[in-house]
Write a protein that holds these residues in place. Structure first.
Motif, PDB file in Angstrom:
ATOM      1  N   ASP A 120       0.842  -1.192   0.000  1.00  0.00           N
ATOM      2  CA  ASP A 120       0.000   0.000   0.000  1.00  0.00           C
ATOM      3  C   ASP A 120       0.876   1.241   0.000  1.00  0.00           C
ATOM      4  OD1 ASP A 120      -1.727   2.069   0.444  1.00  0.00           O
ATOM      5  OD2 ASP A 120      -2.485   1.341   2.359  1.00  0.00           O
ATOM      6  N   PRO A 121       0.823   2.103  -1.035  1.00  0.00           N
ATOM      7  CA  PRO A 121       1.722   3.253  -1.113  1.00  0.00           C
ATOM      8  C   PRO A 121       1.411   4.322  -0.091  1.00  0.00           C
ATOM      9  CG  PRO A 121       0.099   3.364  -2.855  1.00  0.00           C
ATOM     10  CD  PRO A 121      -0.065   2.012  -2.201  1.00  0.00           C
ATOM     11  N   THR A 122       0.238   4.251   0.551  1.00  0.00           N
ATOM     12  CA  THR A 122      -0.134   5.314   1.485  1.00  0.00           C
ATOM     13  C   THR A 122      -0.026   4.883   2.933  1.00  0.00           C
ATOM     14  OG1 THR A 122      -2.478   4.691   1.482  1.00  0.00           O
ATOM     15  CG2 THR A 122      -1.745   6.224  -0.224  1.00  0.00           C
ATOM     16  N   GLU A 123       0.529   3.692   3.199  1.00  0.00           N
ATOM     17  CA  GLU A 123       0.605   3.196   4.565  1.00  0.00           C
ATOM     18  C   GLU A 123       1.716   3.905   5.328  1.00  0.00           C
ATOM     19  OE1 GLU A 123       1.224  -0.987   7.017  1.00  0.00           O
ATOM     20  OE2 GLU A 123       1.041  -0.991   4.829  1.00  0.00           O
ATOM     21  N   PRO A 179      -3.376  17.454 -13.852  1.00  0.00           N
ATOM     22  CA  PRO A 179      -3.042  16.596 -14.991  1.00  0.00           C
ATOM     23  C   PRO A 179      -2.191  15.379 -14.623  1.00  0.00           C
ATOM     24  CG  PRO A 179      -1.769  18.624 -15.050  1.00  0.00           C
ATOM     25  CD  PRO A 179      -2.800  18.800 -13.981  1.00  0.00           C
ATOM     26  N   LEU A 180      -1.524  15.433 -13.474  1.00  0.00           N
ATOM     27  CA  LEU A 180      -0.685  14.313 -13.045  1.00  0.00           C
ATOM     28  C   LEU A 180      -1.523  13.171 -12.476  1.00  0.00           C
ATOM     29  CD1 LEU A 180       2.207  16.242 -11.239  1.00  0.00           C
ATOM     30  CD2 LEU A 180       2.244  15.260 -13.537  1.00  0.00           C
ATOM     31  N   VAL A 181      -2.642  13.524 -11.830  1.00  0.00           N
ATOM     32  CA  VAL A 181      -3.430  12.494 -11.131  1.00  0.00           C
ATOM     33  C   VAL A 181      -4.815  12.317 -11.732  1.00  0.00           C
ATOM     34  CG1 VAL A 181      -2.173  12.896  -8.989  1.00  0.00           C
ATOM     35  CG2 VAL A 181      -4.299  14.145  -9.396  1.00  0.00           C
ATOM     36  N   GLY A 182      -5.222  13.208 -12.655  1.00  0.00           N
ATOM     37  CA  GLY A 182      -6.545  13.098 -13.268  1.00  0.00           C
ATOM     38  C   GLY A 182      -7.664  13.300 -12.285  1.00  0.00           C
ATOM     39  N   GLU A 183      -7.447  14.178 -11.317  1.00  0.00           N
ATOM     40  CA  GLU A 183      -8.442  14.392 -10.267  1.00  0.00           C
ATOM     41  C   GLU A 183      -8.484  15.866  -9.912  1.00  0.00           C
ATOM     42  OE1 GLU A 183      -8.529  13.597  -5.506  1.00  0.00           O
ATOM     43  OE2 GLU A 183      -8.196  11.821  -6.744  1.00  0.00           O
ATOM     44  N   ARG A 197      -6.046  11.296  -0.756  1.00  0.00           N
ATOM     45  CA  ARG A 197      -4.792  10.755  -0.233  1.00  0.00           C
ATOM     46  C   ARG A 197      -4.100   9.897  -1.290  1.00  0.00           C
ATOM     47  NH1 ARG A 197      -3.801   6.207   3.233  1.00  0.00           N
ATOM     48  NH2 ARG A 197      -2.341   6.637   4.926  1.00  0.00           N
ATOM     49  N   GLU A 198      -4.901   9.129  -2.025  1.00  0.00           N
ATOM     50  CA  GLU A 198      -4.363   8.259  -3.066  1.00  0.00           C
ATOM     51  C   GLU A 198      -3.735   9.071  -4.198  1.00  0.00           C
ATOM     52  OE1 GLU A 198      -6.850   6.254  -0.425  1.00  0.00           O
ATOM     53  OE2 GLU A 198      -7.391   7.967  -1.674  1.00  0.00           O
ATOM     54  N   ALA A 199      -4.348  10.206  -4.532  1.00  0.00           N
ATOM     55  CA  ALA A 199      -3.803  11.066  -5.584  1.00  0.00           C
ATOM     56  C   ALA A 199      -2.439  11.617  -5.174  1.00  0.00           C
ATOM     57  CB  ALA A 199      -4.766  12.210  -5.889  1.00  0.00           C
TER      58      ALA A 199
END
Length: 207
Positions: free
Chosen positions: A70-73, A200-204, A92-94
């Motif tokens: 998990d990259p956010t742990e 543009p990096l995260v599409g959010e 957080r995921e972005a």
């Protein structure tokens, strides 16, 4: 050691060393390495040093990081991603798609080409992103320009002749000091500039 403390101690060490300004960048990088190396107690004050748990990275992470975790742990109380997310309004995921920590130094996943069409644009993007996250997550205020310079060098978008003037053109952060001793601070306009670079990096879009 807290990233904020690492940068402060490194900068104090450089200033106290008496080295010429032309060597500040090299001296700063060396100080950071000593403070975050395998035996940081040798460079830090004689107190117990707690090494943060390693930050796992998403697929495509740099060598040495676990691509399947998990990259956010992060341990409770040290959640870099959530702190940045709360300020910028992105998930957080972005945030975890763009940033990771390596020895408590913030690193960027995007390539230079994703951060702008020219090296000037890329340097400005790097400056905004790093000033923002160091401020919001670690309360590092101000951020030495040498941190931005090191990140640009790692991304191969550092223009030695124009780097300082390119960063000076930014209106979304506060810049003080001269030459290699410039200090960068976030301000209210930094939030909008950060979101503009991130979208543009995260599409959010920010909520």
């Amino acid at each position: 050691m807290d990233p904020n403390d690492v940068l402060k101690k490194a900068w104090v060490a450089v200033e106290a060393s008496g080295v010429p300004e032309s060597l500040y960048e090299t001296a700063f990088q060396t100080a950071v390495r000593l403070l975050t190396g395998p035996n940081p107690q040798a460079a830090a004050s004689p107190v117990d040093v707690v090494t943060p748990a390693p930050l796992d990275a998403p697929d495509g992470a740099p060598e040495g990081q676990d691509a399947g975790a998990d990259p956010t742990e992060r341990p409770a109380g040290t959640d870099f991603f959530s702190k940045v997310s709360r300020v910028c309004g992105l998930s957080r995921e972005a945030v975890a798609k763009v940033f990771y920590l390596e020895e408590d130094v913030v690193q960027l996943y995007p390539s230079a080409s994703e951060l702008g069409k020219t090296n000037a644009d890329r340097a400005r993007s790097v400056a905004v992103l790093l000033v923002a996250v160091y401020d919001w997550a670690f309360e590092t205020r101000p951020l030495p320009i040498s941190v931005v310079k090191s990140a640009c060098q790692a991304l191969h978008c550092y223009d030695s002749k124009n780097f300082s003037s390119n960063v000076n053109d930014l209106q979304s952060i506060i810049i003080t000091g001269e030459k290699q001793r410039k200090l960068l601070r976030a301000k209210p306009a930094t939030v909008a500039a950060f979101r503009e670079i991130m979208q543009p990096l995260v599409g959010e879009a920010a909520s």
